[in-house]
Design a protein around this motif. Structure first.
Motif, PDB file in Angstrom:
ATOM      1  N   GLN A   1       2.414   1.397  -5.125  1.00 50.67           N
ATOM      2  CA  GLN A   1       3.230   2.580  -5.420  1.00 50.67           C
ATOM      3  C   GLN A   1       4.477   2.194  -6.206  1.00 50.67           C
ATOM      4  O   GLN A   1       4.895   2.894  -7.109  1.00 50.67           O
TER       5      GLN A   1
ATOM      6  N   GLY B   1       0.868   9.578   4.897  1.00 52.81           N
ATOM      7  CA  GLY B   1       0.132   8.380   5.294  1.00 52.81           C
ATOM      8  C   GLY B   1      -0.783   7.858   4.203  1.00 52.81           C
ATOM      9  O   GLY B   1      -1.645   7.022   4.466  1.00 52.81           O
ATOM     10  N   LYS B   2      -0.586   8.324   2.972  1.00 55.22           N
ATOM     11  CA  LYS B   2      -1.462   7.905   1.864  1.00 55.22           C
ATOM     12  C   LYS B   2      -1.309   6.419   1.571  1.00 55.22           C
ATOM     13  O   LYS B   2      -2.286   5.685   1.504  1.00 55.22           O
ATOM     14  N   THR B   3      -0.050   5.993   1.384  1.00 58.71           N
ATOM     15  CA  THR B   3       0.178   4.584   1.051  1.00 58.71           C
ATOM     16  C   THR B   3      -0.281   3.679   2.183  1.00 58.71           C
ATOM     17  O   THR B   3      -0.916   2.651   1.954  1.00 58.71           O
ATOM     18  N   THR B   4       0.019   4.084   3.404  1.00 59.14           N
ATOM     19  CA  THR B   4      -0.402   3.287   4.553  1.00 59.14           C
ATOM     20  C   THR B   4      -1.920   3.124   4.558  1.00 59.14           C
ATOM     21  O   THR B   4      -2.441   2.023   4.703  1.00 59.14           O
TER      22      THR B   4
ATOM     23  N   ASN C   1       4.701  14.009   0.940  1.00 59.35           N
ATOM     24  CA  ASN C   1       5.432  12.786   1.271  1.00 59.35           C
ATOM     25  C   ASN C   1       5.264  12.458   2.739  1.00 59.35           C
ATOM     26  O   ASN C   1       5.344  13.336   3.594  1.00 59.35           O
ATOM     27  N   GLY C   2       4.999  11.196   3.012  1.00 57.97           N
ATOM     28  CA  GLY C   2       4.920  10.757   4.404  1.00 57.97           C
ATOM     29  C   GLY C   2       3.624  11.093   5.096  1.00 57.97           C
ATOM     30  O   GLY C   2       3.502  10.926   6.302  1.00 57.97           O
TER      31      GLY C   2
ATOM     32  N   TYR D   1       3.367   2.301  13.436  1.00 60.06           N
ATOM     33  CA  TYR D   1       4.457   1.371  13.161  1.00 60.06           C
ATOM     34  C   TYR D   1       5.330   1.318  14.398  1.00 60.06           C
ATOM     35  O   TYR D   1       5.796   2.362  14.859  1.00 60.06           O
TER      36      TYR D   1
ATOM     37  N   GLU E   1      -0.180   6.543  -6.485  1.00 58.55           N
ATOM     38  CA  GLU E   1       0.698   7.417  -7.260  1.00 58.55           C
ATOM     39  C   GLU E   1       0.977   6.885  -8.660  1.00 58.55           C
ATOM     40  O   GLU E   1       2.116   6.597  -9.011  1.00 58.55           O
TER      41      GLU E   1
HETATM   42  N1  LIG Z   1       7.021  -0.225   7.327  1.00 63.27           N
HETATM   43  C1  LIG Z   1       7.134   0.951   7.965  1.00 63.27           C
HETATM   44  N2  LIG Z   1       7.749   1.008   9.154  1.00 63.27           N
HETATM   45  C2  LIG Z   1       7.866   2.162   9.819  1.00 63.27           C
HETATM   46  N3  LIG Z   1       7.399   3.327   9.360  1.00 63.27           N
HETATM   47  C3  LIG Z   1       6.771   3.356   8.181  1.00 63.27           C
HETATM   48  C4  LIG Z   1       6.614   2.154   7.410  1.00 63.27           C
HETATM   49  N4  LIG Z   1       5.956   2.471   6.270  1.00 63.27           N
HETATM   50  C5  LIG Z   1       5.724   3.797   6.336  1.00 63.27           C
HETATM   51  N5  LIG Z   1       6.202   4.339   7.466  1.00 63.27           N
HETATM   52  C6  LIG Z   1       6.104   5.750   7.898  1.00 63.27           C
HETATM   53  O1  LIG Z   1       4.745   6.097   7.918  1.00 63.27           O
HETATM   54  C7  LIG Z   1       4.563   7.413   7.425  1.00 63.27           C
HETATM   55  C8  LIG Z   1       3.547   7.399   6.298  1.00 63.27           C
HETATM   56  O2  LIG Z   1       4.106   6.712   5.208  1.00 63.27           O
HETATM   57  P1  LIG Z   1       3.318   6.482   3.854  1.00 63.27           P
HETATM   58  O3  LIG Z   1       4.132   5.589   3.026  1.00 63.27           O
HETATM   59  O4  LIG Z   1       1.938   6.062   4.150  1.00 63.27           O
HETATM   60  O5  LIG Z   1       3.320   7.943   3.243  1.00 63.27           O
HETATM   61  P2  LIG Z   1       2.809   8.452   1.834  1.00 63.27           P
HETATM   62  O6  LIG Z   1       1.787   9.479   2.099  1.00 63.27           O
HETATM   63  O7  LIG Z   1       2.417   7.314   0.977  1.00 63.27           O
HETATM   64  O8  LIG Z   1       4.106   9.153   1.272  1.00 63.27           O
HETATM   65  P3  LIG Z   1       4.682   9.228  -0.217  1.00 63.27           P
HETATM   66  O9  LIG Z   1       3.996  10.351  -0.886  1.00 63.27           O
HETATM   67  O10 LIG Z   1       6.112   9.521  -0.014  1.00 63.27           O
HETATM   68  O11 LIG Z   1       4.441   7.905  -0.852  1.00 63.27           O
HETATM   69  C9  LIG Z   1       5.938   7.895   7.025  1.00 63.27           C
HETATM   70  O12 LIG Z   1       6.416   8.729   8.056  1.00 63.27           O
HETATM   71  C10 LIG Z   1       6.759   6.655   6.910  1.00 63.27           C
HETATM   72  O13 LIG Z   1       8.085   6.929   7.272  1.00 63.27           O
END
Ligand SMILES: Nc1ncnc2c1ncn2[C@@H]1O[C@H](COP(=O)(O)OP(=O)(O)OP(=O)(O)O)[C@@H](O)[C@H]1O
Ligand SMILES: [Mg+2]
Lengths: 317, 352
Positions: A87, A45-48, A42-43, A14, A159
């Protein structure tokens, strides 16, 4: 064996100050008919990752194939064949459950009757209630109903049970299990390891945008050495024991000492436990506390990263 | 499954209509509020509480006598326009009554009134009393002065206000009904979930436009009906053209709404953008009073605002009975805004 999802060297940055490397070279193969879990804090990268697989986010680099097709060339075809629950989605407050599901059904060429999807997630009683009147668990189930109403071959759930009470979680597990038992594929994310253990055929543990462990839950638990764990602590008056000493006991795979408490990973508790007690007796040490339990994915994560998966430690038991 | 169940367009349009009707505050702001304004302002400006009576004195003959008599009473505010402009002045309510001095009439003058306006009637009685009062040396004839009525309506404040309210309603409906609604769906991640399905984006945008058009028709018909029933407001021009002009305005503001919503990722952003667009036009575009009252220096800017153009167009049709095509610069401006914003919005629209 055909694959529902294949991705290679997935990278997502990002832009920003500082830029975030959300996914850093991630490989996955999800087989058709399995329930695959992405587990991570948390964070991680799962959602990404999931949104890239869902064609909602463009990767910085890397290849993705969904049901043997590519997003670039077959977007519409893939969309007809997958179902997605994000999510966090807030459905329109003043539409009823039935109206919402009916609207989503109209987007797909084929699928189940809207009422059937409402049945599957046990929301019949709430079919005519406005979304705003639903509880959190009911909203999650509505999201699942909208995801399955197009009769997808592949279901993505981000989730699905976070924030739900134990009963609602079990309800959702049942829905996922029955969906998968009809031969279809589920890909879900969670940071609850009990959920991953109960629901998933295979799990990828993700941390800092990378897969740090991959396999069936029992394989992963086996990898940390011994499926069983013995936790014990000594009376304050007793002299500490050394890790070496404990490691030499029969059937013990590894031993960790942390202050006055000890953790042994063992293959056969019925062999290790009498040996441990005999050893303590010989050395003249007194026990203050001892428990045995199965290893969990939490222990896997802990042994791989030295950190806990979730902040609330009570989930461990 | 019925065609209604399997048509995404039908489902999307019905969802929008249901959501609108189930939100009482939205219904109030779109229908109730303009109505309240209309009734409140229409009633408030019916009488002049200060008892100032504006009279134009025109014509030749014994004009000086008339002027002299009227000047004895301070409540008369007298103007003596030289040219033929008095008809317009009477029509637009800039004067309440016109006294046309004419030696050929039995009493030496003729009165022009606007019967729809209460002020005009009152002015007539006051002027008659002043001109025939005890101070008069010549005995007034029993028949009284000749009274003429201005042909055509459109001279009261309510006549002026109604097209402005229609314009304001179209602006609010477009900006709110498209801009806010879309941004809200983005904030809820609903937009993202929609495009995660096979839904066609064209269907989605069409549903927004169709529901907008539906509400526009209701909106305009409602205001015109209330205006006709309660205040006897009539459209001097063609109702068809009034409808077309309204659709044109609705389309223009739908485009502006789309542009407002195209990037906004929070409700605060979209609210700010909406106010930025709405407030100047509420003030400058001549909803409540003629935009020509602003200084000449800012007129070029005022005239470039889409709501100014729409109000001029609607008033031309309703008050002057003009053809909408006589206002081609305004039509062009509205079309330009509509098409321009629509294409820019589609180009930069954030679906995810
Ligand atoms: N649109 C965005 N712009 C900048 N950074 C982002 C964006 N979306 C996510 N991130 C960052 O990317 C990283 C991974 O985020 P992601 O949402 O994939 O995590 P996650 O594993 O789904 O977490 P969670 O369990 O909290 O849902 C995090 O550090 C987050 O801050
Ligand atoms: Mg997430």
């Amino acid at each position: 064996m055909s694959h529902a999802i294949v991705c290679r060297e997935l990278v997502k940055h990002y832009p920003g100050k500082p830029p975030v490397e959300a996914v850093r070279g991630l490989d996955l193969e999800v087989r058709e008919g399995e329930c695959f879990g992405l587990l991570g804090p948390n964070g991680a990268g799962k959602t990404t990752t999931l949104e890239i697989l869902e064609g909602l986010l463009d990767p910085t680099s890397g290849d993705v194939r969904i049901l043997d097709r590519e997003w670039r060339t077959h977007e519409q075809e893939i969309r007809e064949a997958i179902g997605i629950s994000l999510q966090e989605t807030r459905f329109s407050d003043k539409l009823t459950v039935a109206e919402t599901v009916r609207m989503f059904r109209s987007f797909y060429r084929a699928g189940m009757a809207p009422a059937e999807a409402v049945d599957v997630v046990s929301l019949e009683e709430k079919a005519d209630a406005y979304v705003v009147q639903l509880s959190g668990g009911q909203r999650q189930r509505l999201a699942v109903a909208c995801a399955i109403v197009g009769d997808p071959r592949l279901l993505f759930l981000d989730e699905p049970t976070t924030g739900l009470d134990p009963q609602s979680r079990r309800q959702l597990w049942d829905i996922v299990n029955s969906f998968r038992s009809s031969g279809r594929t589920v890909m879900l994310t969670t940071h609850a390891m009990d959920e991953a253990e109960r629901l998933c055929d295979r799990v990828a543990i993700v941390d800092h945008g990378r897969v740090i462990a991959l396999g069936t839950p029992s394989q992963l638990i086996g990898q940390i050495g011994g499926e069983h764990l013995i936790d014990f602590s000594l009376m304050e008056t007793s002299q500490p024991l050394s890790e070496d000493q404990l490691q030499r006991l029969p059937s013990v795979r590894s031993a960790h000492a942390n202050g006055g408490t000890y953790r042994l990973a063992v293959d056969k508790p019925h062999v290790a436990l009498p040996a441990l007690l005999a050893c303590l007796q010989d050395e003249g040490r007194e026990l203050s506390h001892l428990t045995t339990r199965h290893g969990t994915l939490e222990d896997v994560f802990l042994s791989l990263t030295g950190r806990r998966l979730t902040e609330d430690a009570d989930v461990v038991a | 499954m019925s065609w209604r169940e399997s048509s995404p367009l039908w489902q999307l349009v019905m969802s929008r209509i249901r959501l609108f009707l189930r939100e009482p505050s939205a219904v109030f702001w779109v229908y109730g509020f303009p109505l309240l304004m209309l009734v409140a302002l229409g009633t408030a400006f019916r009488d002049d509480p200060q008892e100032r009576i504006m009279v134009d004195v025109v014509g030749s003959g014994n004009r000086e006598t008339v002027l002299e008599r009227l000047r004895r009473e301070s409540r008369f505010q007298i103007a003596t326009p030289a040219d033929d402009g008095w008809r317009k002045r009477l029509q637009y309510g800039k004067t309440d009554l016109v006294v046309e001095a004419d030696a050929a009439t039995p009493v030496g003058y003729r009165l022009w009134e606007e019967p729809r306006r209460a002020e005009s009637r009152l002015a007539r009685y006051a002027v008659e009393a002043a001109l025939n009062g005890p101070a008069t040396s010549t005995p007034g004839p029993a028949s009284g002065p000749e009274v003429r009525r201005l042909e055509g309506a459109g001279s009261r404040y309510i006549d002026f206000l109604l097209p402005g309210m229609i314009g304001m309603g179209l602006m609010g409906g477009g900006v709110w009904g498209v801009g806010f609604v879309l941004a809200d769906m983005r904030v809820r991640k609903l937009l993202k979930l929609f495009i995660a399905t096979p839904m066609r984006r064209g269907d989605f945008l069409a549903s927004i436009l169709i529901s907008r058009v539906t509400f526009t028709v209701l909106d305009v018909v409602f205001l015109i009906a209330v205006g006709a029933w309660v205040f006897d407001v009539r459209c001097q021009g063609s109702y068809l053209e009034l409808g077309l002009a309204s659709l044109m305005g609705a389309a223009c503001f739908a485009g502006i709404g789309l542009l407002i919503a195209s990037r906004a990722q929070t409700i605060e952003t979209v609210s700010g953008l909406m106010n930025l667009v709405l407030l100047p036009m509420w003030v400058f575009s001549g909803v409540f009073f003629s935009s020509e009252r602003f200084p000449a220096a800012i007129q070029p800017v005022v005239n470039l605002l889409p709501l100014t153009a729409l109000n001029q167009l609607l008033r031309g049709i309703m008050l002057e009975g003009a053809s909408m095509f006589a206002f081609w610069p305004q039509l062009l401006l509205l079309a330009g805004y509509g098409v321009g914003t629509f294409f820019v919005a589609l180009k930069i629209f954030r679906w995810r």
